[in-house]
Design an enzyme around this catalytic site. Structure first.
Site, PDB file in Angstrom:
ATOM      1  N   TYR A   3       0.820  -1.209   0.000  1.00  0.00           N
ATOM      2  CA  TYR A   3       0.000   0.000   0.000  1.00  0.00           C
ATOM      3  C   TYR A   3       0.855   1.259   0.000  1.00  0.00           C
ATOM      4  O   TYR A   3       0.345   2.356  -0.217  1.00  0.00           O
ATOM      5  CB  TYR A   3      -0.928   0.041   1.221  1.00  0.00           C
ATOM      6  CG  TYR A   3      -1.870  -1.124   1.358  1.00  0.00           C
ATOM      7  CD1 TYR A   3      -2.085  -2.023   0.308  1.00  0.00           C
ATOM      8  CD2 TYR A   3      -2.551  -1.349   2.549  1.00  0.00           C
ATOM      9  CE1 TYR A   3      -2.942  -3.096   0.448  1.00  0.00           C
ATOM     10  CE2 TYR A   3      -3.415  -2.420   2.699  1.00  0.00           C
ATOM     11  CZ  TYR A   3      -3.599  -3.299   1.651  1.00  0.00           C
ATOM     12  OH  TYR A   3      -4.454  -4.359   1.808  1.00  0.00           O
ATOM     13  N   HIS A  59       0.951 -11.670   1.521  1.00  0.00           N
ATOM     14  CA  HIS A  59      -0.061 -10.934   0.760  1.00  0.00           C
ATOM     15  C   HIS A  59      -0.637 -11.768  -0.386  1.00  0.00           C
ATOM     16  O   HIS A  59      -1.847 -11.781  -0.608  1.00  0.00           O
ATOM     17  CB  HIS A  59       0.547  -9.634   0.214  1.00  0.00           C
ATOM     18  CG  HIS A  59      -0.464  -8.574  -0.056  1.00  0.00           C
ATOM     19  ND1 HIS A  59      -0.190  -7.231   0.058  1.00  0.00           N
ATOM     20  CD2 HIS A  59      -1.758  -8.637  -0.448  1.00  0.00           C
ATOM     21  CE1 HIS A  59      -1.264  -6.522  -0.238  1.00  0.00           C
ATOM     22  NE2 HIS A  59      -2.234  -7.360  -0.564  1.00  0.00           N
TER      23      HIS A  59
END
Length: 310
Positions: free
Chosen positions: A48, A108
């Protein structure tokens, strides 16, 4: 805040605030406001590219006495390009977040890719414009690195993100420290009942990212089909005097998943927490189960040139 006990023995709030795609200039204010109204679980990721901004917000919250570190549950995720450097990537995230330990560290994606630099989270494409997957690193090696972050005291609980059922099964087979959480897309239009039940059966907490479907956030990325427009869900929302988003989140919690909605608007942040204050009837739960479309909205293939769920 309602919590659930993970297989690691730690408590995790059932509602978290997802921080993906929040603008950097609003991130600090959003986090501080969220803490003030009761949020204790924040879901970050190296990819992010906002961990440093999150760290500044956390540092201010601790310094001003708004909240103590031990009262928060901080999650972040290792990116594909760092699968061969798990401990280093974890330390990099901790440094940016300005904290001494993570409550939860997730893989992830189950997909090692070419490494360039710690924490840079690049998704390098090959000459064929397809994601350059690293075939020299196994997911078992990645998980061994995750386990090491626990033994070093950097992380309390470890888990998975975007893993399908059989990759989850494999991790359960080769792991010494079992995954405490598996985060994946699930909502009324993509219910994934088999994966949810498999995780629960084996002590892995299913956690819903994109719990409202993705169209409301970004139609170009996620498509225009949204459970928020569904007539059944709208009827249920009217019955309870709630928003459709609240019905989706309440349904997720009642099926015993944690939920990670995203919002920067203070009113919606409050509304998301209000789902802990009512219950859906068994009949309405079953009604929502009946509208599953098996509709996945999160499709990285649009930018990576391959179907990672193939």
């Amino acid at each position: 805040m309602s919590t659930v006990t993970l297989s690691s023995g730690y408590e995790m709030p059932v509602i978290g605030l997802g921080l993906w795609r929040l603008e950097k200039d609003e991130l600090k204010e959003v986090i501080l406001n969220a803490i003030k109204i009761g949020y204790r679980h924040f879901d970050c990721a190296a990819h992010y590219k906002s961990e440093a901004d999150v760290g500044e917000a956390l540092a201010e919250a601790f310094k001003t006495g708004l909240v103590k570190r031990e009262e928060l549950f901080i999650t972040t995720k290792i990116w594909n390009s760092d699968h061969g450097h798990v401990v280093e990537a974890c330390k990099n995230s901790l440094e940016k977040l300005q904290i001494d330990y993570l409550d939860l560290y997730l893989v992830h994606y189950p997909m090692p890719t070419k490494h360039n630099a710690i924490g840079k989270t690049a998704s390098l494409l090959g000459e064929d414009k397809v994601l350059d997957i690293d075939v020299t690193i196994s997911l078992q090696q990645t998980w061994e690195g995750m386990e090491k972050t626990v033994s070093l005291g950097l992380v309390r609980s470890i888990g998975l993100s975007n893993y399908e059922l059989f990759l989850t099964r494999d991790c359960l087979a080769y792991s010494k420290i079992k995954p405490a959480v598996s985060q994946f897309e699930t909502h009324p239009y993509f219910q994934r009942d088999s994966l949810v039940k498999f995780c629960m059966k084996h002590g892995v907490l299913p956690t819903a990212h994109t719990p409202l479907g993705g169209a409301a956030a970004n139609k170009d990325m996620f498509g225009s089909v949204s459970p928020l427009d569904d007539p059944v869900l709208n009827d249920v929302a009217k019955k309870y005097g709630k928003s459709v988003a609240q019905i989706c989140l309440r349904w997720g919690i009642q099926r015993k998943t944690a939920v990670i909605p995203k919002s920067s608007k203070i009113q919606r942040l409050k509304e998301n927490l209000e789902v802990l204050e009512f219950q859906l009837s068994d009949e309405d739960m079953q009604l929502i189960y009946s509208i599953d479309r098996k509709y996945r909205t999160s499709l990285p293939s649009k930018t990576w040139g391959l179907d990672v769920y193939a």
